[in-house]
Scaffold this motif. Structure first.
Motif, PDB file in Angstrom:
ATOM      1  N   VAL A 179       0.812  -1.212   0.000  1.00  0.00           N
ATOM      2  CA  VAL A 179       0.000   0.000   0.000  1.00  0.00           C
ATOM      3  C   VAL A 179       0.854   1.274   0.000  1.00  0.00           C
ATOM      4  O   VAL A 179       0.325   2.379  -0.038  1.00  0.00           O
ATOM      5  CB  VAL A 179      -1.012   0.040   1.165  1.00  0.00           C
ATOM      6  CG1 VAL A 179      -1.919  -1.180   1.143  1.00  0.00           C
ATOM      7  CG2 VAL A 179      -0.328   0.156   2.504  1.00  0.00           C
ATOM      8  N   SER A 180       2.177   1.123   0.048  1.00  0.00           N
ATOM      9  CA  SER A 180       3.046   2.292  -0.090  1.00  0.00           C
ATOM     10  C   SER A 180       3.353   2.596  -1.548  1.00  0.00           C
ATOM     11  O   SER A 180       3.935   3.628  -1.855  1.00  0.00           O
ATOM     12  CB  SER A 180       4.378   2.055   0.617  1.00  0.00           C
ATOM     13  OG  SER A 180       4.171   1.888   1.984  1.00  0.00           O
ATOM     14  N   SER A 181       3.007   1.688  -2.453  1.00  0.00           N
ATOM     15  CA  SER A 181       3.368   1.882  -3.863  1.00  0.00           C
ATOM     16  C   SER A 181       2.196   2.473  -4.636  1.00  0.00           C
ATOM     17  O   SER A 181       1.092   2.609  -4.113  1.00  0.00           O
ATOM     18  CB  SER A 181       3.820   0.556  -4.473  1.00  0.00           C
ATOM     19  OG  SER A 181       2.772  -0.385  -4.506  1.00  0.00           O
ATOM     20  N   SER A 182       2.452   2.837  -5.902  1.00  0.00           N
ATOM     21  CA  SER A 182       1.394   3.403  -6.731  1.00  0.00           C
ATOM     22  C   SER A 182       0.754   2.303  -7.575  1.00  0.00           C
ATOM     23  O   SER A 182       1.400   1.308  -7.904  1.00  0.00           O
ATOM     24  CB  SER A 182       1.970   4.474  -7.652  1.00  0.00           C
ATOM     25  OG  SER A 182       2.493   5.528  -6.874  1.00  0.00           O
ATOM     26  N   GLY A 191       6.438   3.947 -12.855  1.00  0.00           N
ATOM     27  CA  GLY A 191       5.725   4.925 -12.024  1.00  0.00           C
ATOM     28  C   GLY A 191       5.320   4.408 -10.663  1.00  0.00           C
ATOM     29  O   GLY A 191       4.500   5.012  -9.974  1.00  0.00           O
ATOM     30  N   SER A 192       5.894   3.288 -10.260  1.00  0.00           N
ATOM     31  CA  SER A 192       5.533   2.769  -8.943  1.00  0.00           C
ATOM     32  C   SER A 192       6.812   2.361  -8.219  1.00  0.00           C
ATOM     33  O   SER A 192       7.874   2.887  -8.531  1.00  0.00           O
ATOM     34  CB  SER A 192       4.586   1.579  -9.112  1.00  0.00           C
ATOM     35  OG  SER A 192       4.114   1.148  -7.860  1.00  0.00           O
ATOM     36  N   MET A 193       6.711   1.451  -7.257  1.00  0.00           N
ATOM     37  CA  MET A 193       7.939   0.909  -6.659  1.00  0.00           C
ATOM     38  C   MET A 193       7.725  -0.516  -6.190  1.00  0.00           C
ATOM     39  O   MET A 193       6.627  -0.898  -5.823  1.00  0.00           O
ATOM     40  CB  MET A 193       8.414   1.803  -5.521  1.00  0.00           C
ATOM     41  CG  MET A 193       7.456   1.880  -4.362  1.00  0.00           C
ATOM     42  SD  MET A 193       8.237   2.792  -3.025  1.00  0.00           S
ATOM     43  CE  MET A 193       7.133   2.434  -1.685  1.00  0.00           C
ATOM     44  N   LEU A 194       8.826  -1.284  -6.235  1.00  0.00           N
ATOM     45  CA  LEU A 194       8.714  -2.703  -5.893  1.00  0.00           C
ATOM     46  C   LEU A 194       8.673  -2.927  -4.383  1.00  0.00           C
ATOM     47  O   LEU A 194       8.067  -3.889  -3.916  1.00  0.00           O
ATOM     48  CB  LEU A 194       9.884  -3.481  -6.526  1.00  0.00           C
ATOM     49  CG  LEU A 194       9.890  -4.981  -6.327  1.00  0.00           C
ATOM     50  CD1 LEU A 194       8.603  -5.610  -6.837  1.00  0.00           C
ATOM     51  CD2 LEU A 194      11.091  -5.613  -7.013  1.00  0.00           C
ATOM     52  N   GLY A 195       9.311  -2.034  -3.631  1.00  0.00           N
ATOM     53  CA  GLY A 195       9.284  -2.142  -2.165  1.00  0.00           C
ATOM     54  C   GLY A 195       9.695  -3.515  -1.692  1.00  0.00           C
ATOM     55  O   GLY A 195      10.729  -4.047  -2.107  1.00  0.00           O
ATOM     56  N   SER A 196       8.877  -4.102  -0.850  1.00  0.00           N
ATOM     57  CA  SER A 196       9.200  -5.411  -0.298  1.00  0.00           C
ATOM     58  C   SER A 196       8.698  -6.544  -1.191  1.00  0.00           C
ATOM     59  O   SER A 196       8.899  -7.713  -0.880  1.00  0.00           O
ATOM     60  CB  SER A 196       8.583  -5.529   1.085  1.00  0.00           C
ATOM     61  OG  SER A 196       7.197  -5.259   1.002  1.00  0.00           O
ATOM     62  N   GLY A 197       8.015  -6.204  -2.279  1.00  0.00           N
ATOM     63  CA  GLY A 197       7.523  -7.239  -3.188  1.00  0.00           C
ATOM     64  C   GLY A 197       6.137  -7.743  -2.839  1.00  0.00           C
ATOM     65  O   GLY A 197       5.795  -8.882  -3.116  1.00  0.00           O
ATOM     66  N   ALA A 198       5.328  -6.868  -2.237  1.00  0.00           N
ATOM     67  CA  ALA A 198       3.960  -7.244  -1.874  1.00  0.00           C
ATOM     68  C   ALA A 198       3.027  -6.918  -3.041  1.00  0.00           C
ATOM     69  O   ALA A 198       2.635  -5.775  -3.225  1.00  0.00           O
ATOM     70  CB  ALA A 198       3.512  -6.469  -0.641  1.00  0.00           C
ATOM     71  N   VAL A 199       2.729  -7.923  -3.826  1.00  0.00           N
ATOM     72  CA  VAL A 199       1.909  -7.706  -5.020  1.00  0.00           C
ATOM     73  C   VAL A 199       0.440  -7.942  -4.665  1.00  0.00           C
ATOM     74  O   VAL A 199       0.021  -9.074  -4.417  1.00  0.00           O
ATOM     75  CB  VAL A 199       2.348  -8.654  -6.151  1.00  0.00           C
ATOM     76  CG1 VAL A 199       1.514  -8.428  -7.401  1.00  0.00           C
ATOM     77  CG2 VAL A 199       3.835  -8.467  -6.447  1.00  0.00           C
ATOM     78  N   ILE A 200      -0.328  -6.851  -4.602  1.00  0.00           N
ATOM     79  CA  ILE A 200      -1.740  -6.968  -4.223  1.00  0.00           C
ATOM     80  C   ILE A 200      -2.604  -6.756  -5.467  1.00  0.00           C
ATOM     81  O   ILE A 200      -2.545  -5.713  -6.114  1.00  0.00           O
ATOM     82  CB  ILE A 200      -2.122  -5.944  -3.129  1.00  0.00           C
ATOM     83  CG1 ILE A 200      -1.186  -6.075  -1.921  1.00  0.00           C
ATOM     84  CG2 ILE A 200      -3.579  -6.139  -2.696  1.00  0.00           C
ATOM     85  CD1 ILE A 200      -1.444  -5.076  -0.802  1.00  0.00           C
ATOM     86  N   ASN A 221       0.435   7.707  -2.060  1.00  0.00           N
ATOM     87  CA  ASN A 221       0.701   7.100  -3.364  1.00  0.00           C
ATOM     88  C   ASN A 221      -0.512   6.382  -3.947  1.00  0.00           C
ATOM     89  O   ASN A 221      -0.837   6.548  -5.124  1.00  0.00           O
ATOM     90  CB  ASN A 221       1.882   6.121  -3.278  1.00  0.00           C
ATOM     91  CG  ASN A 221       3.213   6.855  -3.249  1.00  0.00           C
ATOM     92  OD1 ASN A 221       3.260   8.063  -3.495  1.00  0.00           O
ATOM     93  ND2 ASN A 221       4.279   6.138  -2.949  1.00  0.00           N
ATOM     94  N   VAL A 222      -1.161   5.576  -3.141  1.00  0.00           N
ATOM     95  CA  VAL A 222      -2.324   4.859  -3.661  1.00  0.00           C
ATOM     96  C   VAL A 222      -3.420   5.858  -4.039  1.00  0.00           C
ATOM     97  O   VAL A 222      -4.014   5.789  -5.110  1.00  0.00           O
ATOM     98  CB  VAL A 222      -2.870   3.837  -2.639  1.00  0.00           C
ATOM     99  CG1 VAL A 222      -4.194   3.252  -3.116  1.00  0.00           C
ATOM    100  CG2 VAL A 222      -1.855   2.729  -2.417  1.00  0.00           C
ATOM    101  N   LEU A 254      -6.479   8.380  -8.330  1.00  0.00           N
ATOM    102  CA  LEU A 254      -7.042   9.588  -8.946  1.00  0.00           C
ATOM    103  C   LEU A 254      -6.581   9.746 -10.401  1.00  0.00           C
ATOM    104  O   LEU A 254      -7.366  10.091 -11.279  1.00  0.00           O
ATOM    105  CB  LEU A 254      -6.518  10.799  -8.177  1.00  0.00           C
ATOM    106  CG  LEU A 254      -7.453  11.527  -7.273  1.00  0.00           C
ATOM    107  CD1 LEU A 254      -6.713  12.619  -6.522  1.00  0.00           C
ATOM    108  CD2 LEU A 254      -8.589  12.110  -8.085  1.00  0.00           C
ATOM    109  N   ASP A 255      -5.294   9.482 -10.625  1.00  0.00           N
ATOM    110  CA  ASP A 255      -4.743   9.624 -11.971  1.00  0.00           C
ATOM    111  C   ASP A 255      -5.307   8.595 -12.933  1.00  0.00           C
ATOM    112  O   ASP A 255      -5.583   8.891 -14.091  1.00  0.00           O
ATOM    113  CB  ASP A 255      -3.215   9.433 -11.937  1.00  0.00           C
ATOM    114  CG  ASP A 255      -2.519  10.679 -11.427  1.00  0.00           C
ATOM    115  OD1 ASP A 255      -3.179  11.729 -11.391  1.00  0.00           O
ATOM    116  OD2 ASP A 255      -1.329  10.584 -11.049  1.00  0.00           O
TER     117      ASP A 255
END
Ligand code: FMN
Ligand code: SF4
Ligand code: FES
Lengths: 149, 427
Positions: free
Chosen positions: B282-285, B305-314, B392-393, B398-399
């Protein structure tokens, strides 16, 4: 308050203040809350201002100033669980227990909380009761679990 | 090729040290203590391993900084506070192959000359705590931890420390404060923990998954590791699939896998029809079906335009209302903000109110610009990543789905019947 056990925990840390969270965990588990008496004792022993201890206790969601009941139910309210039906689980729990989020049953048995992700997202919706994890919940399953407590 | 789950996926494998030893366990440590610390660091640099906790910083470089900073006590800290919604990979390793993490930490300690290490583990991970407690004891009994490890003059001990329910404590400097027994609030950076960390001493802080890669790198060599998967960002990654997906779970794959391949061929496809994906929790776009070709490594997800972070694919399907999803995500950040800096504390609260209003049919069109402005302010002025990522979400929703927001506002209508309009709602 089990002063002896607290002293034992404190001995394990060179840096005094580091013992604070382990002591609070121990008391929370033993007594279901962090009392004034405990905060005073720790303030003196660890040489930390009382207000600092108070602010630590209120900062962390696992510590509580009010008495928690024997079974603390923590339902995950984060996104993956939400997509898989958290709301239904919470509704069922509220109904079965007759309390709202953040409340405790008058019989001293249950406390109901909503928490952030528990790392059980592959088994969403998920919750914990004290140390135990429960996943792939449904309304019926939750009722069974509560009955068996 | 599997590195992180290579043992766990073997039939009958347990967390007991005998199983780890029977699978080349601690061979990397044996090799490491015959090397010079500089050689170990150089292997890790050659591997091009970057941290798996979210910020993707080169691990070898981090170790080198600590090694070269001031003399005196140094620490190794393992970040096992796994808390990003949608992430459950570290739990797997900790519960099922704890020695893989311990070995990585011990090698790190040897390389930077640390004598004490901590595993900061989230308070809810009781089972993992017990497993680690036993693993540390077993390693001590075999002289793999403790005084004069394997007969050398290198000594190192690992202690466990439990968090107490605060997402922000996963952020490295908040973690260090918490590990010192204080409230977990972020510190101003720089100085970075590699120079001024735990008890103001140089500290290497790495994620569980990062440490779990180390034994492979030492045994097989950094060069070989660097040739797996994506050339810019080599190695395998643990992806956590959850949400509207048929086979949720942890999948270890080389980082040149595409998002579409991951969901379709490993996660068993979308439950329903795809609407959006969060590739890093939920920190990624949000990404959409247009992005299914994106390679799931750090630089490429960022380019998308997003980020992989810890790899939590929701995964999110078409029955979901984006206003509702955005609202749910901002509630999380508002709740978890540590309150230390004003933009994050107040900004997440205001954004929450606005989304609550929009979802309740009480929004205004001007709110949408305001949300975008808020994100910019939070991104520029928040002290830590929590505030920087909090919207970010919301803003990516919105975009990418502007009409949904507009209909909630101008027609007071949620076409998917998720938001209950005009019911007052609680602000
Ligand atoms: C709000 C927030 C939460 C974080 N949570 C975690 C976490 O749970 N686990 C983790 O390893 N890193 C987390 N991080 C990243 C850490 O700050 C840090 O970058 C990481 O632990 C470094 O290890 P690595 O280089 O091995 O990735 C978080 C960052 C932020 C801003
Ligand atoms: S950005 Fe938020 S979580 Fe981070 S330090 Fe500021 S208030 Fe705390
Ligand atoms: S989102 Fe519920 S356990 Fe992770």
């Amino acid at each position: 308050m089990k002063k002896e056990k607290l002293n034992q925990i404190m001995e394990k840390f060179e840096n005094k203040q580091q013992a604070l969270l382990p002591c609070l965990h121990f008391i929370q588990e033993e007594e279901g809350k962090i009392s004034e008496e405990v905060m005073n004792f720790l303030a003196e022993k660890l040489d930390i201002p009382r207000v600092e201890i108070y602010s630590v206790v209120s900062f962390y969601s696992m510590f509580s100033l009010e008495k928690q009941n024997k079974y603390v139910i923590r339902v995950c309210a984060s996104l993956s669980c939400y997509l898989n039906g958290t709301n239904k689980i919470i509704e069922t729990l509220k109904e079965v227990l007759g309390i709202k989020i953040g409340e405790s049953t008058p019989d001293g048995k249950f406390t109901l909380e909503e928490v952030s992700c528990l790392g059980l997202c592959d088994q969403a919706p998920a919750m914990m009761i004290n140390d135990r994890e429960y996943g792939n919940l449904s309304g019926d399953k939750v009722k069974e679990i509560i009955k068996s407590c | 090729m599997k590195v992180l789950l290579r043992n766990i996926e073997k039939k009958g494998y347990t967390a007991d040290i005998k199983d780890y030893l029977a699978s080349e366990g601690y061979q990397a440590l044996k090799k490491a203590i015959t090397l010079k610390p500089e050689e170990i660091i150089s292997e890790v640099k050659t591997s091009k391993l970057v941290g798996r906790g979210g910020a993707a910083f080169p691990t070898g470089l981090k170790w080198e900084f600590s090694r070269k900073s001031k003399e005196g006590p140094k620490y190794v800290v393992c970040n096992a506070d796994e808390g990003e919604p949608g992430t459950f990979k570290d739990r797997q390793i900790l519960e099922k192959d704890p020695h893989l993490v311990l070995e990585g930490m011990i090698i790190c300690a040897f390389a930077i000359k640390a004598e004490v290490g901590f595993i900061y583990i989230r308070g809810e991970y009781n089972h993992a705590y017990e497993v680690l407690e036993k693993a540390i004891k077993q390693a001590e009994e075999k002289n793999l931890l403790g005084k004069n490890i394997l007969g050398s003059d290198f000594s190192f001990q690992i202690k466990l420390y439990r968090g107490a329910g605060a997402y922000v404590c996963g952020e490295e400097t908040a973690l260090l404060d918490s590990l010192e027994g204080k409230k977990g609030q972020s510190r101003v950076k720089p100085p970075f923990p590699t120079f001024v960390g735990l008890n103001n001493n140089p500290t290497v802080l790495n994620n569980v998954e990062t440490f779990a890669n180390i034994s492979e790198i030492i045994l097989k060599g950094g060069k070989q590791f660097s040739q797996v998967g994506s050339s810019a960002c080599p190695g395998t990654k643990l992806y956590c699939l959850s949400g509207d997906v048929n086979k949720p779970g942890v999948y270890e794959l080389p980082m040149d896998i595409t998002l579409g391949d991951l969901i379709k061929n490993h996660g068993g496809g979308v439950k329903g029809k795809l609407k959006a994906v969060l590739p890093g929790g939920v920190s990624s776009s949000l990404l959409t079906d247009k992005d299914l070709g994106v390679t799931m490594d750090y630089p490429n997800v960022q380019k998308a335009g997003s980020m992989l972070g810890s790899g939590a694919v929701i995964v999110i399907n078409q029955e979901r209302c984006m206003v509702d999803i955005a609202k749910r995500c901002i509630e999380f950040f508002d709740y978890e903000s540590c309150g230390k800096c004003t933009p994050c504390r107040e900004g997440s609260k205001r954004a929450r109110e606005i989304l609550n209003n929009i979802a309740g049919g009480r929004g205004e069109l001007s709110n949408l610009e305001l949300l975008k402005e808020l994100q910019e302010v939070l991104y520029d002025t928040s002290r830590c990543g929590l505030g920087q990522a909090a919207l970010n979400v919301v803003v990516s929703a919105l975009d990418k789905f502007p009409d949904e927001f507009k209909k909630h506002i101008t027609k007071q209508k949620c076409e998917l019947n998720v938001c209950s309009m005009n019911k007052g709602g609680n602000v």
